[in-house]
Design an enzyme around this catalytic site. Structure first.
Site, PDB file in Angstrom:
ATOM      1  N   HIS A 164      24.395 -87.916  36.496  1.00 51.12           N
ATOM      2  CA  HIS A 164      24.409 -86.451  36.561  1.00 51.12           C
ATOM      3  C   HIS A 164      25.806 -85.960  36.934  1.00 51.12           C
ATOM      4  CE1 HIS A 164      23.933 -87.564  40.814  1.00 51.12           C
ATOM      5  NE2 HIS A 164      24.512 -86.409  41.088  1.00 51.12           N
ATOM      6  N   ASP A 192      27.501 -82.759  39.340  1.00 50.15           N
ATOM      7  CA  ASP A 192      27.077 -81.769  40.329  1.00 50.15           C
ATOM      8  C   ASP A 192      27.461 -80.380  39.830  1.00 50.15           C
ATOM      9  OD1 ASP A 192      26.289 -83.936  41.847  1.00 50.15           O
ATOM     10  OD2 ASP A 192      28.060 -83.909  43.137  1.00 50.15           O
ATOM     11  N   HIS A 233      28.306 -89.183  37.468  1.00 49.02           N
ATOM     12  CA  HIS A 233      28.087 -90.279  38.408  1.00 49.02           C
ATOM     13  C   HIS A 233      26.612 -90.587  38.549  1.00 49.02           C
ATOM     14  CE1 HIS A 233      28.141 -86.478  40.642  1.00 49.02           C
ATOM     15  NE2 HIS A 233      27.414 -87.038  41.602  1.00 49.02           N
ATOM     16  N   ARG A 273      20.393 -97.771  51.772  1.00 56.47           N
ATOM     17  CA  ARG A 273      21.672 -97.050  51.694  1.00 56.47           C
ATOM     18  C   ARG A 273      21.476 -95.584  52.054  1.00 56.47           C
ATOM     19  NH1 ARG A 273      24.505 -94.104  47.742  1.00 56.47           N
ATOM     20  NH2 ARG A 273      26.750 -94.340  47.993  1.00 56.47           N
TER      21      ARG A 273
HETATM   22  C1  LIG Z   1      23.138 -77.217  46.144  1.00 53.29           C
HETATM   23  C2  LIG Z   1      22.495 -78.092  45.405  1.00 53.29           C
HETATM   24  C3  LIG Z   1      23.171 -78.987  44.447  1.00 53.29           C
HETATM   25  C4  LIG Z   1      22.059 -79.879  43.972  1.00 53.29           C
HETATM   26  C5  LIG Z   1      20.877 -78.947  43.994  1.00 53.29           C
HETATM   27  C6  LIG Z   1      21.024 -78.327  45.379  1.00 53.29           C
HETATM   28  O1  LIG Z   1      20.260 -77.168  45.550  1.00 53.29           O
HETATM   29  C7  LIG Z   1      20.653 -79.335  46.458  1.00 53.29           C
HETATM   30  C8  LIG Z   1      20.686 -80.768  45.966  1.00 53.29           C
HETATM   31  C9  LIG Z   1      21.823 -81.056  44.972  1.00 53.29           C
HETATM   32  C10 LIG Z   1      21.518 -82.262  44.100  1.00 53.29           C
HETATM   33  C11 LIG Z   1      21.795 -83.625  44.736  1.00 53.29           C
HETATM   34  C12 LIG Z   1      21.469 -84.724  43.735  1.00 53.29           C
HETATM   35  C13 LIG Z   1      21.975 -84.440  42.320  1.00 53.29           C
HETATM   36  C14 LIG Z   1      21.662 -82.980  41.914  1.00 53.29           C
HETATM   37  C15 LIG Z   1      21.998 -82.737  40.446  1.00 53.29           C
HETATM   38  C16 LIG Z   1      20.238 -82.672  42.280  1.00 53.29           C
HETATM   39  O2  LIG Z   1      19.261 -82.819  41.604  1.00 53.29           O
HETATM   40  O3  LIG Z   1      20.174 -82.226  43.572  1.00 53.29           O
HETATM   41  C17 LIG Z   1      22.385 -82.056  42.885  1.00 53.29           C
HETATM   42  C18 LIG Z   1      22.269 -80.554  42.599  1.00 53.29           C
HETATM   43  C19 LIG Z   1      23.423 -80.016  41.786  1.00 53.29           C
HETATM   44  O4  LIG Z   1      24.597 -80.320  42.039  1.00 53.29           O
HETATM   45  O5  LIG Z   1      23.160 -79.248  40.856  1.00 53.29           O
HETATM   46  O1  LIG Z   2      24.617 -91.274  47.079  1.00 57.85           O
HETATM   47  C1  LIG Z   2      25.722 -91.038  46.627  1.00 57.85           C
HETATM   48  O2  LIG Z   2      26.702 -91.733  46.867  1.00 57.85           O
HETATM   49  C2  LIG Z   2      25.930 -89.847  45.704  1.00 57.85           C
HETATM   50  C3  LIG Z   2      24.945 -88.734  45.905  1.00 57.85           C
HETATM   51  C4  LIG Z   2      25.045 -87.693  44.853  1.00 57.85           C
HETATM   52  O3  LIG Z   2      25.520 -87.925  43.765  1.00 57.85           O
HETATM   53  C5  LIG Z   2      24.527 -86.342  45.122  1.00 57.85           C
HETATM   54  O4  LIG Z   2      23.953 -86.098  46.201  1.00 57.85           O
HETATM   55  O5  LIG Z   2      24.721 -85.473  44.241  1.00 57.85           O
HETATM   56 FE   LIG Z   3      25.918 -86.020  42.690  1.00 56.20          FE
END
Ligand SMILES: C=C1C[C@]23C[C@@]1(O)CC[C@H]2[C@@]12CCC[C@@](C)(C(=O)O1)[C@H]2[C@@H]3C(=O)O
Ligand SMILES: O=C(O)CCC(=O)C(=O)O
Ligand SMILES: [Fe+2]
Length: 343
Positions: free
Chosen positions: A216, A218, A273, A283
């Site tokens: 994915h 961010d 990533h 982890r």
């Molecule tokens: C602020 C945020 C970014 C995120 C969605 C969220 O509301 C909280 C979790 C974040 C995260 C972490 C894992 C990967 C990701 C794509 C997801 O599903 O939740 C990211 C979100 C993002 O960056 O869009």
């Molecule tokens: O666990 C990690 O090192 C990365 C986590 C991550 O990609 C995320 O929270 O968006």
């Molecule tokens: Fe991420």
């Protein structure tokens, strides 16, 4: 049916409640098998840039790292060791609780904060070997449910961590954008949107069959990641394929998200990533997301050439709110806002 009930019905609880980590009770993951084996051995891998934030060369190194990698490691970042250790200790205290206690902090359907799987799991409709706890500012409401008498310690640790991470995010973004007017002031739009996500990836009997987090990008401008001392994070690079980003005590990983990719007119790469899991080790990682206010319009900053003409914008302006709505329907939301020119 009322609007709230429709929303509730459309967000299925299986997209919120993490897997039962004591069993291997999940649907087959056709595109995940042997993910770990597709990565070259660590010795043969190129190294991500490591940037000393106190160095006079920090600004140019940051810009180069964002142009070529979209991800880098920072040292001399100014976050005290006890703050880094504090978040790890309290996160471990939370994730080590019995499942029924963690469930007291379960995220509400359609909500963004609390305990649960990453929202990505719902978008991809994919099981992941992951549990998370998400907070925006103080986690007090959820912490109180979990530790009715002793919630303050957890809250103080998390609030202090977020305060430090906000300052660090603004320092990094300030340096990165110095040449193009600096980081916009979000004062009038309600301030930046910031989120802290504690990630936990328990040891897994079949680590080659499931991701901790599937590939994915961010959504943020930047994300700052602290990793416990277990490997798992991997970055995709066009020339090198998937490379491991191993933890180094005291250092932090920073990655470029979609919003900065758009604002830089695709000059800075948004890091693709993923996270793999270990057969032996539990982890943890802590990801701090720094982005624009939800309704702030993000537009590409375009260069003006010596002749006075402008570089063409590659994306149309978009707010984070609108972009997230598109990304929830299709992870390739960028292609929806790309400006294509014919001829
Ligand atoms: C602020 C945020 C970014 C995120 C969605 C969220 O509301 C909280 C979790 C974040 C995260 C972490 C894992 C990967 C990701 C794509 C997801 O599903 O939740 C990211 C979100 C993002 O960056 O869009
Ligand atoms: O666990 C990690 O090192 C990365 C986590 C991550 O990609 C995320 O929270 O968006
Ligand atoms: Fe991420």
């Amino acid at each position: 049916m009322e609007a709230g009930a429709v929303l509730l019905a459309s967000v299925h609880l299986r997209h919120i409640i993490p897997l039962d980590f004591d069993s291997i009770d999940y649907a087959p993951q056709p595109d995940a098998p042997h993910v770990a084996s597709s990565v070259e051995s660590e010795d043969a891998q190129p190294c991500l840039p490591t940037i000393d934030l106190e160095s006079p060369l920090a600004e140019s190194s940051l810009v180069r790292a964002c142009e070529s990698w979209g991800m880098f490691i920072v040292t001399n970042h100014g976050i005290p060791t006890d703050v880094l250790e504090g978040v790890e200790g309290d996160a471990l205290r939370f994730f080590s609780l019995p499942k029924e206690d963690k469930m007291k902090a379960l995220r509400a359907p359609g909500g963004t904060i609390g305990y649960g799987v990453a929202p990505l799991a719902a978008v991809l409709d994919k099981a992941m070997w992951h549990e998370g706890f998400t907070m925006i500012g103080s986690p007090v409401e959820h912490a109180k449910q979990v530790w009715p008498r002793d919630y303050m310690r957890f809250c103080e640790t998390m609030e202090e961590y977020q305060k430090r991470m906000k300052t660090l995010s603004e320092k990094i973004l300030g340096l990165l954008l110095k040449n193009c007017g600096g980081l916009p002031s979000f004062h009038e739009s309600g301030g930046p949107s910031t989120t802290l996500q504690l990630n936990s990836y328990p040891a897994c009997q079949c680590p080659k069959e499931i991701f901790g987090l599937a590939p994915h990008t961010d959504t943020s401008f930047i994300t700052i990641i602290q990793q416990s001392n277990v490997s798992g994070l991997q970055l995709f690079h066009e020339r090198h394929g998937w490379i491991s980003v191993s933890p180094k005590t005291g250092s932090l990983v920073v990655n470029v998200g979609d919003m900065l990719h758009i604002m830089s007119n695709a000059r800075f790469l948004n890091a693709l990533h993923r996270v793999t899991v270990s057969r032996t080790w539990h982890r943890l990682s802590f990801a701090y997301f720094y982005g624009p206010p939800a309704d702030f319009e993000v537009s590409p900053i375009v260069k003006t050439h010596a002749s006075g003409s402008h570089q063409a914008a590659r994306f149309r302006p978009v707010t984070k709110r609108e972009y997230i709505r598109m990304k929830n329907q299709d992870p390739d939301a960028l292609s929806k806002i790309k400006i294509t020119r014919e001829g």
